[in-house]
Scaffold this motif. Sequence first.
Motif, mmCIF file in Angstrom:
data_model
loop_
_atom_site.group_PDB
_atom_site.id
_atom_site.type_symbol
_atom_site.label_atom_id
_atom_site.label_comp_id
_atom_site.label_asym_id
_atom_site.label_seq_id
_atom_site.Cartn_x
_atom_site.Cartn_y
_atom_site.Cartn_z
ATOM 1 N N LYS A 135 0.819 -1.250 0.018
ATOM 2 C CA LYS A 135 0.100 0.015 0.088
ATOM 3 C C LYS A 135 0.891 1.302 0.034
ATOM 4 O O LYS A 135 0.516 2.249 -0.469
ATOM 5 C CB LYS A 135 -0.978 0.152 1.291
ATOM 6 N N GLU A 138 1.426 2.460 -3.505
ATOM 7 C CA GLU A 138 0.259 2.657 -4.394
ATOM 8 C C GLU A 138 0.264 4.108 -4.735
ATOM 9 O O GLU A 138 0.515 5.073 -3.976
ATOM 10 C CB GLU A 138 -1.052 2.244 -3.793
ATOM 11 N N PHE A 139 -0.100 4.459 -6.150
ATOM 12 C CA PHE A 139 -0.265 5.965 -6.529
ATOM 13 C C PHE A 139 -1.416 6.088 -7.515
ATOM 14 O O PHE A 139 -2.032 5.241 -7.883
ATOM 15 C CB PHE A 139 1.096 6.146 -7.021
ATOM 16 N N GLU A 140 -1.767 7.276 -7.624
ATOM 17 C CA GLU A 140 -2.833 7.737 -8.575
ATOM 18 C C GLU A 140 -2.275 8.878 -9.086
ATOM 19 O O GLU A 140 -1.889 10.025 -8.327
ATOM 20 C CB GLU A 140 -4.060 7.882 -7.844
ATOM 21 N N ASN A 141 -2.290 9.275 -10.485
ATOM 22 C CA ASN A 141 -1.787 10.329 -11.037
ATOM 23 C C ASN A 141 -0.467 10.886 -10.731
ATOM 24 O O ASN A 141 -0.120 11.989 -10.217
ATOM 25 C CB ASN A 141 -2.937 11.588 -10.776
ATOM 26 N N ASP A 142 0.536 9.642 -10.740
ATOM 27 C CA ASP A 142 1.905 9.794 -10.397
ATOM 28 C C ASP A 142 2.059 10.436 -8.788
ATOM 29 O O ASP A 142 2.835 10.958 -8.362
ATOM 30 C CB ASP A 142 2.706 10.873 -11.278
ATOM 31 N N GLU A 143 1.187 10.371 -7.893
ATOM 32 C CA GLU A 143 1.227 10.920 -6.744
ATOM 33 C C GLU A 143 0.814 9.722 -5.649
ATOM 34 O O GLU A 143 -0.157 9.049 -5.935
ATOM 35 C CB GLU A 143 0.105 12.156 -6.223
ATOM 36 N N ILE A 145 -0.904 7.550 -2.878
ATOM 37 C CA ILE A 145 -2.234 7.543 -2.158
ATOM 38 C C ILE A 145 -2.164 7.704 -0.719
ATOM 39 O O ILE A 145 -2.860 8.711 0.010
ATOM 40 C CB ILE A 145 -3.034 6.386 -2.741
ATOM 41 N N TYR A 146 -1.126 6.986 -0.101
ATOM 42 C CA TYR A 146 -0.709 7.102 1.399
ATOM 43 C C TYR A 146 0.287 7.912 1.493
ATOM 44 O O TYR A 146 1.394 7.707 0.700
ATOM 45 C CB TYR A 146 -1.041 5.739 1.802
#
Length: 153
Positions: A135, A138-143, A145-146
Amino acid sequence: MKTSKRLEQALVKLYNAFHNNRLNPEDCTACAVGNILDNLDSWKHLSNEHGSLELSYVGRVHENLGRKFNGYSPLEILQIEKIFLEACGFKTPLCHYNSKPQNPTNKDILFKGLCNVVAYLCELDKTPNVMDYSKLFEFENDEPIYHLETFLN
């Protein structure tokens, strides 16, 4: 994350055994189960062969009576030990002609065994694997998540 008492106690015992060099897959008082069960060897009578999932007569009696050993049933105890031994490179059940690692107390070998045991212990308690750090990546839009909080002096 909330964990059961049996899981927390097992994790603490395994952690201490690993870091204090008291983890040895060839010693029934110092293997994964031996440490979980307070370095006693009485659990070895639950099976006739070390590393087997087949309960002995004594093991079947305890299982049928619903007995628990530090929170674990006889079948769970045998499964924990089998997982540990196989992850450490042993062919189970143990016997003198089955393959085994050259240096069974190597920290890398023991760590692999512990990772597998911890995953199983968490599975038994329906708890996310405490060793799973995926976890964190994990990333979203190159950022990410946590986010980890860091404490710098």
